[in-house]
Every structure is written in C-alpha cells, then in structure tokens.
Design a protein around this motif. Structure first.
Motif, short mmCIF file in Angstrom:
data_model
loop_
_atom_site.label_atom_id
_atom_site.label_comp_id
_atom_site.label_asym_id
_atom_site.label_seq_id
_atom_site.Cartn_x
_atom_site.Cartn_y
_atom_site.Cartn_z
N GLU A 164 -28.98 -28.67 12.13
CA GLU A 164 -28.17 -29.69 12.79
C GLU A 164 -28.74 -29.91 14.18
OE1 GLU A 164 -23.87 -29.39 12.79
OE2 GLU A 164 -23.95 -28.12 11.01
N VAL A 165 -28.85 -31.19 14.55
CA VAL A 165 -29.28 -31.54 15.90
C VAL A 165 -28.26 -32.48 16.51
CG1 VAL A 165 -31.75 -31.24 15.43
CG2 VAL A 165 -30.71 -33.49 15.11
N SER A 166 -28.23 -32.52 17.84
CA SER A 166 -27.35 -33.43 18.56
C SER A 166 -28.22 -34.53 19.16
CB SER A 166 -26.62 -32.69 19.68
OG SER A 166 -25.84 -31.65 19.16
N PHE A 167 -27.72 -35.77 19.13
CA PHE A 167 -28.41 -36.93 19.71
C PHE A 167 -27.46 -37.53 20.73
CE2 PHE A 167 -30.56 -41.23 18.51
CZ PHE A 167 -31.48 -41.09 19.55
N PHE A 168 -27.89 -37.65 21.97
CA PHE A 168 -26.97 -37.99 23.05
C PHE A 168 -27.70 -38.62 24.22
CE2 PHE A 168 -28.41 -33.62 23.28
CZ PHE A 168 -28.87 -33.50 24.57
N ASN A 169 -26.92 -39.01 25.23
CA ASN A 169 -27.45 -39.55 26.48
C ASN A 169 -27.69 -38.39 27.43
OD1 ASN A 169 -26.79 -40.50 29.42
ND2 ASN A 169 -27.52 -42.30 28.31
N ARG A 170 -28.92 -38.25 27.90
CA ARG A 170 -29.30 -37.10 28.73
C ARG A 170 -28.53 -37.07 30.05
NH1 ARG A 170 -33.97 -33.74 28.64
NH2 ARG A 170 -33.62 -32.09 30.13
N GLN A 171 -28.34 -38.22 30.68
CA GLN A 171 -27.63 -38.26 31.96
C GLN A 171 -26.18 -37.80 31.78
OE1 GLN A 171 -27.80 -42.03 33.99
NE2 GLN A 171 -26.38 -41.38 35.57
N ALA A 172 -25.53 -38.26 30.71
CA ALA A 172 -24.15 -37.84 30.44
C ALA A 172 -24.09 -36.34 30.15
CB ALA A 172 -23.59 -38.63 29.26
N TYR A 173 -25.09 -35.81 29.49
CA TYR A 173 -25.17 -34.38 29.19
C TYR A 173 -25.27 -33.57 30.47
CZ TYR A 173 -27.46 -30.00 27.75
OH TYR A 173 -27.81 -28.68 27.58
N GLU A 174 -26.15 -33.99 31.37
CA GLU A 174 -26.34 -33.27 32.64
C GLU A 174 -25.06 -33.27 33.47
OE1 GLU A 174 -28.83 -31.37 33.21
OE2 GLU A 174 -30.24 -32.08 31.70
#
Length: 142
Positions: A120-130
């Motif tokens: 399983e992998v997660s796909f997301f917005n890097r800025q929102a993650y940080e």
C-alpha cells in the motif's frame, strides 16, 4: 478443499512482481482524514515507474465518477504506507515517520523501491503533508 491445497507462501511472495496488486491511498485532507483507496490489479512492478504510477492514478481520478471530489486536489508525492504482512502505523491517515519511504525519483521502478504484491502506498500533496507533520491534529473529531 483440503489443507494440502493451501500454500504456506505469503501472498506478497507467491504472486510475481510482474502481476501485482497495489493499493493507492489517495489523500485529500490529512486533518479531516479524507482518503479513498484505488486498487490497481495486474501491475508490473519491474517496469512501472513512480511517474507512471502517479499518471495512472491521476487518470483514474479524472475519468472515474467516484473520484470527482478529488479532481481539484494537487497530488505530487508517493510514500510507502505498508507492505503485505508488515506493521501498520498507528496514524490512520499516513505514517508520519520514515520520510525515507517517500518516493522522490519518478524514474525509479516500483520494484527498485522494494514494492511487492499487496503493498500500500499513499499519494498526497507534499506541502499539505509537511504542514500536517508540524501539527498532526485532526479536525473531524470536533
């Protein structure tokens, strides 16, 4: 079916990397735990690159009706969530540790990065993650 017909080989090793199933957890919001999973079947992990995986998921979001709420989300980063039979994080939306599990190189194949069947992998917005890492508070409980 007798017990003689059941294999002791774990499913992540029994299925070849050329015909894997991969779950992509598309994250719209970390704070509200808004996530939808896309299951991809018959994926060749030895030839599929990170960049190709991103495009496959973006194409599904743009063309499948169930993904309409995700169409305005900027998705730019993939990170390993878990492998089959591996430990899962206690955070329900994403594992906040192991930043080395972020797939930064779009030209690497998924097999080169250690993915196997049932990963399983997660796909997301890097800025929102940080931002979420700085203040990992959820708002959906309020």
């Amino acid at each position: 079916m007798s017990t003689d017909d059941i294999s002791d080989i774990p499913v992540n090793l029994a299925v070849p990397k050329t015909d894997a199933t991969l779950t992509v957890r598309v994250i719209k919001s970390f704070e509200y735990r808004t996530e939808k999973s896309l299951v991809l079947h018959h994926l060749n992990l030895e030839t599929t690159t990170v960049g190709q995986l991103k495009e496959t998921v973006r194409q599904a979001i743009q063309t499948q009706p169930a993904w309409k709420p995700y169409r305005n989300t900027t998705l730019d980063t993939i990170k390993l969530y878990t492998k089959a039979h591996g430990a899962k994080t206690t955070n329900l939306i994403i594992n906040l540790d192991h930043d080395e599990w972020i797939f930064d190189d779009d030209s690497k194949t998924l097999a080169e990065l250690g993915l196997e069947n049932e990963s399983e992998v997660s796909f997301f917005n890097r800025q929102a993650y940080e931002e979420f890492k700085k203040h990992p508070d959820t708002k959906w409980e309020s």
